[in-house]
Design an enzyme around this catalytic site. Structure first.
Site, PDB file in Angstrom:
ATOM      1  N   HIS A  81     -10.464   2.114   5.887  1.00 24.53           N
ATOM      2  CA  HIS A  81     -11.387   1.961   7.047  1.00 24.53           C
ATOM      3  C   HIS A  81     -10.276   1.714   8.284  1.00 24.53           C
ATOM      4  CE1 HIS A  81     -15.149  -0.063   8.823  1.00 24.53           C
ATOM      5  NE2 HIS A  81     -14.282   0.319  10.187  1.00 24.53           N
ATOM      6  N   HIS A 112     -10.057   3.381  12.677  1.00 21.76           N
ATOM      7  CA  HIS A 112     -10.585   4.210  13.448  1.00 21.76           C
ATOM      8  C   HIS A 112      -9.411   4.857  14.304  1.00 21.76           C
ATOM      9  CE1 HIS A 112     -14.662   2.206  13.792  1.00 21.76           C
ATOM     10  NE2 HIS A 112     -13.923   1.470  13.008  1.00 21.76           N
ATOM     11  N   GLN A 117     -20.925   5.231  17.001  1.00 17.94           N
ATOM     12  CA  GLN A 117     -20.498   3.791  17.720  1.00 17.94           C
ATOM     13  C   GLN A 117     -21.316   3.101  18.492  1.00 17.94           C
ATOM     14  OE1 GLN A 117     -17.071   1.704  17.669  1.00 17.94           O
ATOM     15  NE2 GLN A 117     -19.035   0.488  17.852  1.00 17.94           N
ATOM     16  N   HIS A 159     -20.990   0.593   8.980  1.00 22.58           N
ATOM     17  CA  HIS A 159     -20.697  -0.665   9.598  1.00 22.58           C
ATOM     18  C   HIS A 159     -21.738  -1.330   9.301  1.00 22.58           C
ATOM     19  CE1 HIS A 159     -17.248   1.328  11.127  1.00 22.58           C
ATOM     20  NE2 HIS A 159     -16.944   0.333  11.805  1.00 22.58           N
ATOM     21  N   GLU A 213     -22.112  -6.401  10.710  1.00 19.09           N
ATOM     22  CA  GLU A 213     -20.671  -7.162  11.453  1.00 19.09           C
ATOM     23  C   GLU A 213     -20.993  -7.967  12.720  1.00 19.09           C
ATOM     24  OE1 GLU A 213     -17.905  -4.115  13.221  1.00 19.09           O
ATOM     25  OE2 GLU A 213     -16.185  -5.676  13.275  1.00 19.09           O
ATOM     26  N   ASP A 261      -8.803  -1.512   9.819  1.00 19.55           N
ATOM     27  CA  ASP A 261      -9.791  -1.421  10.997  1.00 19.55           C
ATOM     28  C   ASP A 261      -9.462  -0.644  12.180  1.00 19.55           C
ATOM     29  OD1 ASP A 261     -12.464  -1.287  11.754  1.00 19.55           O
ATOM     30  OD2 ASP A 261     -12.877  -3.402  12.020  1.00 19.55           O
TER      31      ASP A 261
END
Ligand code: FE2
Length: 410
Positions: free
Chosen positions: A61, A63, A156, A214, A217, A313
């Site tokens: 995971h 980005h 996102q 996701h 979170e 992450d």
């Protein structure tokens, strides 16, 4: 580097006594046999020096589209997830194809130096031009020699809350994204969140794709999209292909609710990814003292037989200003936060940055077995305890019989 090897000698393997010689035939492992007597590595052999040889690290995971943009165009002052998303929306407007490729490749090379050979990246598709996605699809091809890259189409700014996001998701899959993402806790309403999860599970099935959401979170104990994701996965018998990332709210759920939830989780067989450094930094921001740790229930999930992997992450992005590509650092933090420094946890801990991540990515041909692709790392230490205690750089990373990285031992 890039030398072709015919064997790894003096290798220590988890779960096996003594030292071994792992012979390599072309790109695949051949025979594994006990090391007999003193052996010196030859020109095409690599000496593991009694250290552990394990499968390559898996980053489940990250980005890559946002990597190395911390402070651009401004710093995240509150340290919250939501301000991070605001900063990123400003930076996203400045993206170019070349910009994304340069930062993504630099990050993957950093990962490679730490023995990571498999990466799942989320890529923000709430962008009408899909600039980052197109760039990452190119990076996936350009990097094949040193990394297997999986791309998650990640909305996102929300599927239901960002105009046109569902069409952009469909387009991203057509262009070649491997995995369907989601962010239900960020949607404007609970109903939007629930509907978005149902929609994305259906989308993934129609396109025969994996899922990585996701999920929850947030420190809000009322954020309960995990149960929706698990129920949908169970309904379609899709659990092994579904990853729930973060699930931070589970750290705030009451025990009675968790007892009911775990019954469903065990039936669904979902995969889990926890992001210890990121969530320790982002969560607890609305708490006085005592402040919550913000992590999901890692030991309880593992004890229930579910697979949990740790990931980073972020590497220097609007959500997290640090990160160095070393998954041993992530493992160290995760074990601390999860109260998992008992020796039994430590001895089994490397699975959180290797095989459990491989399960989430549905990797084939992953473990160290004759006949599988000759991919492995030589770490510094004769046991997981030593590896974790010392946290030294990997001695070597070998991919399809080729040496990608090699260092002297410290
Ligand atoms: Fe993430």
């Amino acid at each position: 580097m890039d030398r072709q090897m015919t064997a790894i000698v003096n290798a220590r393997l988890q779960g096996r006594e003594g030292l071994h010689r792992l012979s390599i035939d072309g790109e695949h492992f051949a025979v594994f046999e006990p090391q007999s007597g003193e052996t010196e590595a030859g020109a095409t052999e690599i000496d593991a020096g009694s250290n552990l040889v394990i499968p390559p690290f898996v980053e489940p995971h990250i980005h890559l589209d946002a990597a190395m943009t911390a402070g651009e165009p401004r710093w995240n002052k509150s340290g919250t997830l939501f301000e991070g998303i605001e900063c990123w929306a400003e930076r996203k407007a400045m993206l170019t194809h070349e910009d994304v490729i340069a930062r993504a490749e630099a990050t993957l090379k950093l990962f490679s130096r730490h023995g990571i050979q498999y990466v799942r990246t989320h890529v923000d598709i709430t962008d009408p031009n899909l600039t980052a996605l197109r760039a990452l699809l190119e990076v996936r091809e350009r990097s094949r020699d040193f990394v297997d890259l999986q791309i998650v189409a990640f909305p996102q700014e929300g599927l239901w809350s960002y105009p046109g996001a569902c069409e952009l998701m469909e387009e991203a899959l057509k262009l070649g994204a491997d995995v369907v993402g989601g962010i239900p806790h960020f949607e404007f309403t609970r109903e939007y969140g629930v509907e978005s999860v149902k929609w994305l599970v259906d989308l993934a099935q129609r396109h025969d794709r994996l899922i990585d959401v996701h999920c929850d979170e947030i420190d809000d104990s009322e954020s309960r999209f995990l149960e929706v994701l698990a129920a949908e996965a169970l309904r379609y018998d899709y659990g092994a292909r579904v990853t729930a990332s973060h699930t931070c709210a589970m750290g705030s759920y009451n025990n009675a609710y968790c007892s009911r939830l775990f019954r469903l989780l065990e039936k669904s067989g979902l995969r889990f990814v926890s992001l210890p450094t990121e969530n320790l930094h982002l969560q607890g921001r609305f708490d006085g003292y005592p402040k919550r740790r913000g992590l999901t229930r890692v030991p309880e999930l593992l004890e229930s037989g579910l697979k949990v992997a740790f990931g980073q992450d972020s590497i220097c992005d609007p959500w997290y200003p640090l990160g160095n590509g070393n998954l041993l650092r992530t493992l160290d933090v995760g074990l601390h936060v999860g109260h998992m420094l008992g020796m039994e946890w430590i001895e089994n801990s490397l699975s959180l940055i290797t095989e459990n991540g491989a399960a989430a990515l549905e990797l084939e041909d992953y473990s160290l077995v004759p006949g599988h692709r000759a991919r492995c790392v030589i770490v510094q230490g004769e046991s997981p305890y030593e590896v974790l205690k010392w946290q030294l750089p990997v001695l070597a990373s070998i991919r399809d019989g080729r040496v990608m990285v090699q260092r002297r031992s410290e």
